[in-house]
Design a protein around this motif. Structure first.
Motif, PDB file in Angstrom:
ATOM      1  N   ALA A  53      27.353  36.807 -11.589  1.00  0.00           N
ATOM      2  CA  ALA A  53      28.027  37.620 -10.388  1.00  0.00           C
ATOM      3  C   ALA A  53      28.707  36.747  -9.669  1.00  0.00           C
ATOM      4  O   ALA A  53      29.738  37.197  -9.201  1.00  0.00           O
ATOM      5  N   THR A  79      26.475  38.886 -20.065  1.00  0.00           N
ATOM      6  CA  THR A  79      25.444  39.387 -19.073  1.00  0.00           C
ATOM      7  C   THR A  79      24.588  40.627 -19.428  1.00  0.00           C
ATOM      8  O   THR A  79      23.414  40.694 -19.222  1.00  0.00           O
ATOM      9  N   PHE A 121      25.122  41.868 -10.186  1.00  0.00           N
ATOM     10  CA  PHE A 121      26.110  41.853 -10.861  1.00  0.00           C
ATOM     11  C   PHE A 121      26.901  42.975 -11.131  1.00  0.00           C
ATOM     12  O   PHE A 121      28.200  42.788 -11.331  1.00  0.00           O
TER      13      PHE A 121
END
Length: 176
Positions: A53, A79, A121
């Motif tokens: 993030a 991610t 994120f």
């Protein structure tokens, strides 16, 4: 007695090849889980998602510099894969612990931390992807109109009496 014992050991009913594989499995029927290792793995993933993030914020500040879109996509893909694997780990752990146990409470807390990290994120990725592609014009949203009220089909229009209409205050049976 010894001969009887030996004979029973070689009896066809004691032959493991006749026993289905599920009945002779060495694993317990209910999977066990090492909550400490799950916590460690999930906390590590939470940290990595947090770093990702932060990286999204940094990439978003580059305002569409060379290669920013590719980096955003690669970071997002990596991610998301990490988040999926972590989610599967948490689901498996929840399935293996009793709902009333302290381990379950610890997993709930850890799951909330994980959700918060993934949400952060996602927000940073959306903000960065908007900043990384300034040349694309925002797509206009179609205007939404409310639907007209529904009317009963002609073949059923006479079948509903006000006494049967619950929304109009009729109670159906007994005139409530």
């Amino acid at each position: 007695d010894k001969a009887l014992l030996l004979a029973s050991l070689h009896h066809p009913m004691n032959d493991q090849s006749n026993v289905p594989s599920w009945a002779r499995a060495a694993e317990p029927l209910v999977p066990s889980v090492n909550v400490a290792s799950v916590k460690k793995e999930v906390r590590s993933s939470i940290k990595e998602i947090g770093r990702a993030a932060d990286e999204m914020v940094r990439l978003g500040r580059r305002r569409g510099g060379p290669g920013a879109s590719e980096q955003l996509l690669a970071l997002s893909t990596e991610t998301r894969e990490r988040a999926r694997a972590t989610s599967q780990t948490l689901r498996a752990a929840f399935g293996a612990v009793d709902d009333a146990s302290p381990d379950h409470a610890a997993l709930v807390s850890l799951s909330e931390e994980f959700k918060a990290a993934v949400l952060r994120f996602q927000q940073e990725a959306e903000a960065a992807s908007g900043a990384a592609a300034p040349s694309q014009a925002p797509q206009s949203q179609p205007s939404l109109q409310p639907l007209p009220p529904l009317k009963p089909l002609p073949q059923f229009a006479g079948e509903m009496s006000p006494a049967m209409d619950i929304e109009a205050g009729g109670g159906g049976e007994g005139g409530g």
